[in-house]
Design a protein around this motif. Structure first.
Motif, mmCIF file in Angstrom:
data_model
loop_
_atom_site.group_PDB
_atom_site.id
_atom_site.type_symbol
_atom_site.label_atom_id
_atom_site.label_comp_id
_atom_site.label_asym_id
_atom_site.label_seq_id
_atom_site.Cartn_x
_atom_site.Cartn_y
_atom_site.Cartn_z
ATOM 1 N N ASP A 94 -4.819 68.034 -56.142
ATOM 2 C CA ASP A 94 -3.898 67.092 -55.501
ATOM 3 C C ASP A 94 -3.200 66.220 -56.541
ATOM 4 O OD1 ASP A 94 -4.570 68.073 -52.993
ATOM 5 O OD2 ASP A 94 -5.913 66.404 -52.509
ATOM 6 N N ALA A 154 -0.717 68.374 -58.404
ATOM 7 C CA ALA A 154 0.396 68.670 -57.501
ATOM 8 C C ALA A 154 1.348 67.477 -57.432
ATOM 9 C CB ALA A 154 -0.119 69.025 -56.111
ATOM 10 N N ALA A 155 0.802 66.271 -57.353
ATOM 11 C CA ALA A 155 1.631 65.062 -57.314
ATOM 12 C C ALA A 155 2.405 64.910 -58.626
ATOM 13 C CB ALA A 155 0.765 63.827 -57.061
ATOM 14 N N ARG A 156 1.775 65.217 -59.747
ATOM 15 C CA ARG A 156 2.449 65.131 -61.044
ATOM 16 C C ARG A 156 3.578 66.158 -61.139
ATOM 17 N NH1 ARG A 156 -1.521 63.570 -65.859
ATOM 18 N NH2 ARG A 156 -2.880 62.120 -64.784
ATOM 19 N N ILE A 157 3.343 67.346 -60.596
ATOM 20 C CA ILE A 157 4.388 68.376 -60.592
ATOM 21 C C ILE A 157 5.555 67.928 -59.724
ATOM 22 C CG2 ILE A 157 4.917 70.707 -59.755
ATOM 23 C CD1 ILE A 157 2.005 71.467 -60.678
ATOM 24 N N LYS A 158 5.245 67.444 -58.531
ATOM 25 C CA LYS A 158 6.308 67.036 -57.594
ATOM 26 C C LYS A 158 7.085 65.824 -58.094
ATOM 27 C CE LYS A 158 4.100 69.189 -53.676
ATOM 28 N NZ LYS A 158 3.252 69.065 -52.509
ATOM 29 N N SER A 159 6.437 64.968 -58.904
ATOM 30 C CA SER A 159 7.127 63.788 -59.441
ATOM 31 C C SER A 159 8.022 64.134 -60.622
ATOM 32 C CB SER A 159 6.111 62.731 -59.884
ATOM 33 O OG SER A 159 5.509 63.109 -61.120
ATOM 34 N N GLY A 160 7.871 65.353 -61.141
ATOM 35 C CA GLY A 160 8.670 65.762 -62.295
ATOM 36 C C GLY A 160 7.981 65.545 -63.628
ATOM 37 N N ARG A 191 -0.960 77.301 -53.593
ATOM 38 C CA ARG A 191 0.010 76.366 -53.007
ATOM 39 C C ARG A 191 1.445 76.704 -53.426
ATOM 40 N NH1 ARG A 191 -2.648 70.319 -53.840
ATOM 41 N NH2 ARG A 191 -4.735 70.807 -53.044
ATOM 42 N N LEU A 202 2.662 76.371 -56.468
ATOM 43 C CA LEU A 202 3.159 75.389 -57.432
ATOM 44 C C LEU A 202 3.154 75.906 -58.871
ATOM 45 C CD1 LEU A 202 1.432 72.192 -56.019
ATOM 46 C CD2 LEU A 202 3.837 72.849 -55.809
ATOM 47 N N PRO A 241 12.338 76.074 -58.607
ATOM 48 C CA PRO A 241 12.821 76.079 -57.223
ATOM 49 C C PRO A 241 13.144 77.511 -56.783
ATOM 50 C CG PRO A 241 14.473 75.179 -58.695
ATOM 51 C CD PRO A 241 13.238 75.405 -59.513
#
Length: 70
Positions: A8, A11-17, A52, A54, A68
């Motif tokens: 988790d 995943a948050a670090r990936i989604k934040s860029g 997931r 990712l 993307p």
């Protein structure tokens, strides 16, 4: 931390860029040291991130962040 908590967090670090698309994640050893867990736990984390959608693995090169969908 559990493998789910680490997945988790990454995943948050990936989604934040923090880890942009097509960049290599830290090695299994580096992540194990960062989170103070075993290599086996990180292997499970890497599996969860792949499930997931990712990340993807490159044989002999490491684990990379998915880009993307085009």
């Amino acid at each position: 931390m559990t493998s789910e908590q680490i997945a988790d967090d990454l995943a948050a670090r990936i989604k934040s860029g923090e880890y942009p698309p097509h960049t290599k994640l830290p090695s299994k050893r580096e992540l194990a040291d960062l989170y103070s867990v075993s290599d086996g736990t990180i292997a499970e984390v890497q599996r969860k991130l792949r499930e997931r959608g990712l990340t993807y693995g490159v044989q002999g090169a490491g684990v990379y962040v998915e880009g993307p969908e085009e």
